[in-house]
Design a protein around this motif. Structure first.
Motif, PDB file in Angstrom:
ATOM      1  N   ARG A 352       0.831  -1.213   0.000  1.00 53.29           N
ATOM      2  CA  ARG A 352       0.000   0.000   0.000  1.00 53.29           C
ATOM      3  C   ARG A 352       0.865   1.261   0.000  1.00 53.29           C
ATOM      4  N   THR A 353       1.937   1.207   0.782  1.00 54.13           N
ATOM      5  CA  THR A 353       2.843   2.357   0.800  1.00 54.13           C
ATOM      6  C   THR A 353       3.389   2.608  -0.600  1.00 54.13           C
ATOM      7  N   ARG A 354       3.805   1.519  -1.253  1.00 55.53           N
ATOM      8  CA  ARG A 354       4.330   1.659  -2.618  1.00 55.53           C
ATOM      9  C   ARG A 354       3.263   2.208  -3.566  1.00 55.53           C
ATOM     10  N   ASN A 355       2.020   1.715  -3.404  1.00 53.10           N
ATOM     11  CA  ASN A 355       0.925   2.213  -4.237  1.00 53.10           C
ATOM     12  C   ASN A 355       0.716   3.709  -4.074  1.00 53.10           C
ATOM     13  N   TYR A 356       0.694   4.151  -2.808  1.00 54.23           N
ATOM     14  CA  TYR A 356       0.494   5.575  -2.544  1.00 54.23           C
ATOM     15  C   TYR A 356       1.574   6.402  -3.234  1.00 54.23           C
ATOM     16  N   MET A 357       2.826   5.905  -3.121  1.00 51.83           N
ATOM     17  CA  MET A 357       3.946   6.640  -3.720  1.00 51.83           C
ATOM     18  C   MET A 357       3.750   6.785  -5.223  1.00 51.83           C
ATOM     19  N   ARG A 358       3.365   5.666  -5.853  1.00 47.45           N
ATOM     20  CA  ARG A 358       3.211   5.672  -7.307  1.00 47.45           C
ATOM     21  C   ARG A 358       2.027   6.547  -7.705  1.00 47.45           C
ATOM     22  N   ASP A 363       8.165  11.377  -3.669  1.00 48.51           N
ATOM     23  CA  ASP A 363       9.578  10.990  -3.706  1.00 48.51           C
ATOM     24  C   ASP A 363       9.864   9.887  -2.697  1.00 48.51           C
ATOM     25  N   TRP A 364       9.185  10.002  -1.553  1.00 47.61           N
ATOM     26  CA  TRP A 364       9.461   9.098  -0.448  1.00 47.61           C
ATOM     27  C   TRP A 364       8.188   8.465   0.096  1.00 47.61           C
ATOM     28  N   GLY A 365       8.354   7.262   0.657  1.00 48.58           N
ATOM     29  CA  GLY A 365       7.247   6.623   1.354  1.00 48.58           C
ATOM     30  C   GLY A 365       7.747   6.080   2.678  1.00 48.58           C
ATOM     31  N   PHE A 376      11.036   4.066   1.848  1.00 45.18           N
ATOM     32  CA  PHE A 376      11.106   3.742   0.428  1.00 45.18           C
ATOM     33  C   PHE A 376      11.359   5.018  -0.366  1.00 45.18           C
ATOM     34  N   GLU A 377      12.111   4.854  -1.445  1.00 43.26           N
ATOM     35  CA  GLU A 377      12.380   6.015  -2.288  1.00 43.26           C
ATOM     36  C   GLU A 377      12.001   5.693  -3.725  1.00 43.26           C
ATOM     37  N   PRO A 385       9.302   4.552 -12.955  1.00 45.01           N
ATOM     38  CA  PRO A 385       9.567   4.762 -11.540  1.00 45.01           C
ATOM     39  C   PRO A 385       9.281   3.499 -10.729  1.00 45.01           C
ATOM     40  N   THR A 386      10.212   3.161  -9.861  1.00 44.71           N
ATOM     41  CA  THR A 386       9.971   2.040  -8.949  1.00 44.71           C
ATOM     42  C   THR A 386      10.215   2.534  -7.534  1.00 44.71           C
TER      43      THR A 386
END
Ligand SMILES: [Zn+2]
Length: 413
Positions: A352-358, A363-365, A376-377, A385-386
């Motif tokens: 979910r954190t990764r999803n929000y970032m994308r 820039d950061w999660g 996460f960056e 972007p990953t």
């Protein structure tokens, strides 16, 4: 419908419409039933046209709205004006009334307020005319509805019995409605927030975090059998407010930005004592209030400044809501998003954190349970972007983490 002594008012509006609103009325006639269902009257223009009329609009806007509607009816539109729909909206009231100063004696008056949208509701259908179908004889009895509880017919217009009735939805009339809490930016002794309701073409304009300027009628509403009434705003127009023009002074504005390392050290000490007092059944809300929000604060992001920190953030288009979204000036999407879990919860479900970032282009999660912070960056790999895992930081190490310094507000501003 309009009494003779009010004829003048209707006549004045007719002249005003001819002189000032030709374009708006043409637009209304063309777009009616597709997008625009109301005519906006610029209050300042009205003041220039007729000061007394404008003053009248301020003190009894609901009645003046009716007179303006009557004038519009006589203007000759290519459609019928239904009696219980809005059509006329006054906007651009020059003076602003501070939310904390709004009292019962403002009731029925037109005011302009500014603030930040909090807790915007979904757009919901609201019944304006309910068609009650008699379950004995099938006759429809139509009852216009106001705010508050649903008003039922006293008796059936057919058989004159007291029902039972059921609402016939196909024959009833609905309007889109939305409500939001508007948070005041003006310090004061009164209320900090005020509920605002909008309908029809205004429904859907509220998104959490937006700075807005609202022209509205102040209304009172019963609260069950209580002798105390609730004050709310019946919104007539909503426009975006300019951040810089808002009277906003965050508590920390005068202070020098604290040294982040020092602040993190302080946070670490406080958090350690908080941890000692929290049981392992503590819930997510308490974890956020006692650990994560102070952590965000220590990184230099002022949680009380909605320009910097927004909670349960959505931009209105994406449904996912990170627990925290951190903003810097000149970027309309968050630079850091934070997903928080209750203390003690393991942090293995990081998608979910990764999803929000994308989704939000952050820039950061940060994924945290208040005690462990997984960072996460967003990295550009092959133009795609990953979200790369960067570090896992425990409370003991927050004050000596170089990674955290990159997420501090001072790294951006
Ligand atoms: Zn009946």
């Amino acid at each position: 419908m309009v009494r003779t002594e009010d004829r003048d008012v209707v006549d004045s509006f007719q002249v005003f419409f001819k002189e000032h609103c030709r374009e708006g009325i043409t637009e209304l006639a063309e777009n009616y039933r597709t997008e625009q269902t109301s005519l906006n009257i610029d209050y300042e223009e009205l003041v220039e046209f007729d000061e007394d009329l404008a003053a009248d609009v301020r003190s009894r806007p609901a009645q003046l709205q009716e007179y303006a509607k009557e004038a519009l009816r006589q203007y000759g539109l290519p459609f019928e004006l239904a009696s219980n729909e809005t059509y006329i909206r006054f906007r651009n009231l020059p003076e602003r009334t501070a939310i904390p100063s709004i009292r019962a004696d403002h009731r029925g008056r037109l005011v302009a307020v500014e603030g930040i949208v909090r807790d915007a509701s979904d757009v919901r259908p609201k019944i304006t005319t309910a068609a009650f179908e008699c379950q004995r004889c099938g006759t429809l009895t139509r009852i216009p509805q106001r705010d508050g509880s649903l008003e039922e017919p006293h008796e059936c217009q057919g058989c004159e019995q007291e029902g039972p009735f059921e609402i016939n939805f196909d024959r009833s009339k609905f309007v889109d409605a939305q409500s939001a809490t508007i948070h005041s930016l003006t310090p004061g002794d009164g209320r900090a927030e005020l509920e605002t309701r909008v309908e029809d073409d205004l429904a859907g304009t509220f998104a959490p975090g937006d700075p807005v300027r609202i022209t509205a009628v102040v209304r009172l509403e019963e609260r069950g059998d209580s002798p105390e009434f609730e004050i709310y705003l019946d919104g007539m127009s909503v426009s975006a407010a300019d951040w810089d023009a808002l009277e906003w002074s965050p508590a920390s504005a005068e202070e020098q930005p604290a040294d982040v390392e020092e602040a993190l050290e302080e946070f670490q000490a406080t958090a350690a004592s908080v941890l000692g007092q929290l049981s392992d059944t503590v819930r997510e809300e308490e974890t956020k209030a006692k650990l994560v929000t102070p952590f965000v604060d220590a990184l230099g992001w002022d949680p009380t400044d909605p320009r910097q920190v927004r909670l349960e953030y959505t931009d209105g288009e994406i449904n996912d809501r990170p627990d925290y979204a951190l903003f810097v000036p000149d970027r309309d999407h968050p630079v850091v998003v934070i997903e928080a879990k209750r203390l003690g919860r393991n942090l293995d479900m990081e998608h979910r954190t990764r999803n929000y970032m994308r989704e939000y282009g952050a820039d950061w999660g940060i994924f945290t349970n208040g005690e462990t912070y997984r960072i996460f960056e967003t990295a550009e790999d092959d133009d795609r972007p990953t979200e790369e895992f960067v570090a896992e930081i425990g409370l003991d190490d927050v004050h000596r983490s170089d990674v955290l310094l990159q997420l501090a507000r001072s790294a951006y501003c």
